[in-house]
Design a protein around this motif. Structure first.
Motif, PDB file in Angstrom:
ATOM      1  N   GLU A  75     119.455 162.738  59.306  1.00 39.91           N
ATOM      2  CA  GLU A  75     118.861 163.150  60.432  1.00 39.91           C
ATOM      3  C   GLU A  75     117.572 162.129  61.032  1.00 39.91           C
ATOM      4  OE1 GLU A  75     117.260 166.798  59.542  1.00 39.91           O
ATOM      5  OE2 GLU A  75     119.129 168.029  59.142  1.00 39.91           O
ATOM      6  N   MET A  76     116.888 161.765  60.159  1.00 44.13           N
ATOM      7  CA  MET A  76     116.000 160.692  60.536  1.00 44.13           C
ATOM      8  C   MET A  76     116.645 159.367  61.287  1.00 44.13           C
ATOM      9  SD  MET A  76     112.896 161.972  59.844  1.00 44.13           S
ATOM     10  CE  MET A  76     111.797 160.586  60.071  1.00 44.13           C
ATOM     11  N   LYS A  77     117.622 158.934  60.562  1.00 39.03           N
ATOM     12  CA  LYS A  77     118.457 157.832  60.940  1.00 39.03           C
ATOM     13  C   LYS A  77     118.942 158.021  62.224  1.00 39.03           C
ATOM     14  CE  LYS A  77     121.693 154.348  59.459  1.00 39.03           C
ATOM     15  NZ  LYS A  77     122.618 153.943  58.578  1.00 39.03           N
ATOM     16  N   SER A  79     118.037 160.166  64.641  1.00 36.02           N
ATOM     17  CA  SER A  79     116.956 160.497  65.470  1.00 36.02           C
ATOM     18  C   SER A  79     116.190 159.033  65.852  1.00 36.02           C
ATOM     19  CB  SER A  79     115.770 161.558  64.983  1.00 36.02           C
ATOM     20  OG  SER A  79     116.568 162.822  64.571  1.00 36.02           O
ATOM     21  N   TYR A  80     116.089 158.430  64.801  1.00 39.36           N
ATOM     22  CA  TYR A  80     115.093 157.177  65.242  1.00 39.36           C
ATOM     23  C   TYR A  80     115.888 155.791  64.970  1.00 39.36           C
ATOM     24  CZ  TYR A  80     111.331 160.858  64.796  1.00 39.36           C
ATOM     25  OH  TYR A  80     110.558 161.858  65.013  1.00 39.36           O
ATOM     26  N   GLY A  81     117.121 155.773  64.319  1.00 38.64           N
ATOM     27  CA  GLY A  81     117.835 154.547  64.122  1.00 38.64           C
ATOM     28  C   GLY A  81     117.214 153.971  63.136  1.00 38.64           C
ATOM     29  N   THR A  82     117.703 152.574  62.877  1.00 42.00           N
ATOM     30  CA  THR A  82     117.158 151.713  61.686  1.00 42.00           C
ATOM     31  C   THR A  82     116.380 150.595  62.344  1.00 42.00           C
ATOM     32  OG1 THR A  82     119.281 152.050  61.072  1.00 42.00           O
ATOM     33  CG2 THR A  82     118.017 150.540  59.849  1.00 42.00           C
ATOM     34  N   LYS A  83     115.403 150.551  61.930  1.00 41.21           N
ATOM     35  CA  LYS A  83     114.126 149.634  62.304  1.00 41.21           C
ATOM     36  C   LYS A  83     114.488 148.361  61.592  1.00 41.21           C
ATOM     37  CE  LYS A  83     109.475 148.277  62.805  1.00 41.21           C
ATOM     38  NZ  LYS A  83     108.225 148.803  62.711  1.00 41.21           N
TER      39      LYS A  83
END
Length: 85
Positions: A75-77, A79-83
């Motif tokens: 879910e975090m990936k 929502s925010y993608g990969t930095k």
């Protein structure tokens, strides 16, 4: 705090003898016994609480921590993608 208890005379005599053998006062022995009794009661309460939580977990179709954290990471990936640095 002071408290008065009526004890069986044989029980008191046995406690007094054992306390003397251990070079302790009856007060110390009784205090230790009460603390141990309370600790056992708390441990039993904790076990009962854990057993109830496990029943609830199973009843509600719980999932492993590994699966839960995997979903959270996905879910975090999403929502925010990969930095990338």
């Amino acid at each position: 705090m002071k408290a008065t208890f009526d004890l069986d005379s044989d029980l008191y005599r046995a406690v007094r003898v054992e306390a003397a053998r251990a070079d302790r006062s009856v007060r110390e022995v009784v205090e230790e016994a009460l603390e141990a009794w309370l600790a056992r009661a708390e441990e039993a309460e904790d076990r009962d609480s854990a057993a109830e939580a496990l029943k609830e977990y199973k009843r509600d179709g719980g999932e492993s921590a590994e699966a839960w954290f995997g979903k959270l990471a996905a879910e975090m990936k999403a929502s925010y993608g990969t930095k990338r640095g």
